[in-house]
Design an enzyme around this catalytic site. Structure first.
Site, PDB file in Angstrom:
ATOM      1  CB  ALA A  96      -0.935  -0.008   1.207  1.00 32.41           C
ATOM      2  CD  GLU A  97       4.966  -0.075   0.621  1.00 31.15           C
ATOM      3  OE1 GLU A  97       5.627  -0.713   1.452  1.00 31.15           O
ATOM      4  OE2 GLU A  97       4.095  -0.626  -0.112  1.00 31.15           O
ATOM      5  CB  VAL A  98       0.799   3.154  -4.569  1.00 30.74           C
ATOM      6  CG1 VAL A  98      -0.450   2.357  -4.208  1.00 30.74           C
ATOM      7  CG2 VAL A  98       0.523   4.090  -5.734  1.00 30.74           C
TER       8      VAL A  98
END
Length: 264
Positions: A151-153
């Site tokens: 989920a870094e994006v």
């Protein structure tokens, strides 16, 4: 028989060593086991100092989640007290921060280099850095409520803790790219179908299943398990001829040891 020992090398980590098994627990359930750079440094120290008698390391998280990933306090202007300031380092230029991240990555990549088999027992959310830590293990046993997500994006960031290579090895470049671009969650069925998980069980059975797996590994000859582990670590970088070579060399070492034992 050696008595089990428990250590706390970091406020958010607990390490228990019981004979041939070491259990490393992310132990900040009130923070959903969110991670910080000092945790990553501690994880590297643990991975690189696994005692010689330990044959299996279990990575797990306390509470309902394996790990929610990076503690978002790290991205706040004031950061977290006692932790390096990511935003402060970023102000010094991208290369300075990249060099700092190289050290953080060792908290993940070091697990692929330790001599013990590494098993991640994953329940609930394994997000971002949590997902990448699970990917650093040799095997992942998951509970039916698992939710993996790169989920870094969603924070405007990229996965930078070894997760892109590990994920690609398991699910292929196209699916890995899609998961990193979208940050979407991966549930238990997809995790098993794509090879992210070795097997899935009811949450109540996760600990017992991992114990059974560990017992099965410990029942096999230590040198055989070590050689099998060597056959699979790094397999993606070897062509067929190289893999055939490491197979026969491993078998040669094992049979030579057996023959030596018989003569003595």
């Amino acid at each position: 028989m050696t008595s089990p020992s428990t250590d706390r090398p970091h406020p958010r980590l607990q390490v228990r060593t019981d004979g041939a098994v070491m259990t490393v627990t992310l132990d900040a359930p009130e923070r959903r086991n969110a991670q910080t750079p000092s945790m990553w440094a501690a994880l590297e120290r643990i991975a690189t100092t696994v005692p010689a008698g330990v044959r299996v390391v279990v990575l797990r998280g306390a509470g309902p989640a394996f790990s929610a990933g990076l503690d978002r306090g790290m991205l706040a202007p004031g950061g977290i007290e006692g932790e390096p300031s990511l935003l402060g380092m970023a102000a010094d230029g991208p290369q300075a921060l990249a060099e700092q991240i190289a050290g953080y990555q060792r908290g993940f990549t070091a697990w692929r280099e330790c001599p013990a088999l590494v098993v991640a027992a994953v329940q609930g959310h394994a997000i971002g850095a949590g997902f990448q830590l699970a990917l650093a293990a040799d095997l992942r046993v998951v509970a039916a409520d698992v939710r993996f997500a790169m989920a870094e994006v969603s924070l405007g960031l990229v996965p930078d803790l070894g997760g892109t290579a590990a994920l690609t090895r398991l699910v292929g470049p196209s699916r890995a790219l899609e998961l990193c671009l979208t940050g979407r969650p991966v549930g238990v069925e997809e995790a098993v179908a794509t090879g992210l998980a070795s097997l899935a069980v009811d949450p109540a059975d996760l600990d017992a299943t991992v114990e059974d797996l560990v017992a099965a590994v410990l029942s096999a000859p230590e040198d055989t398990v070590s050689e099998i582990l060597g056959l699979f670590r790094g397999i993606e970088s070897r062509d067929d001829a190289a893999q055939l070579r490491v197979e026969r060399e491993a078998q040669g070492r094992i049979l030579h040891a057996r023959a030596t034992q018989m003569r003595s």
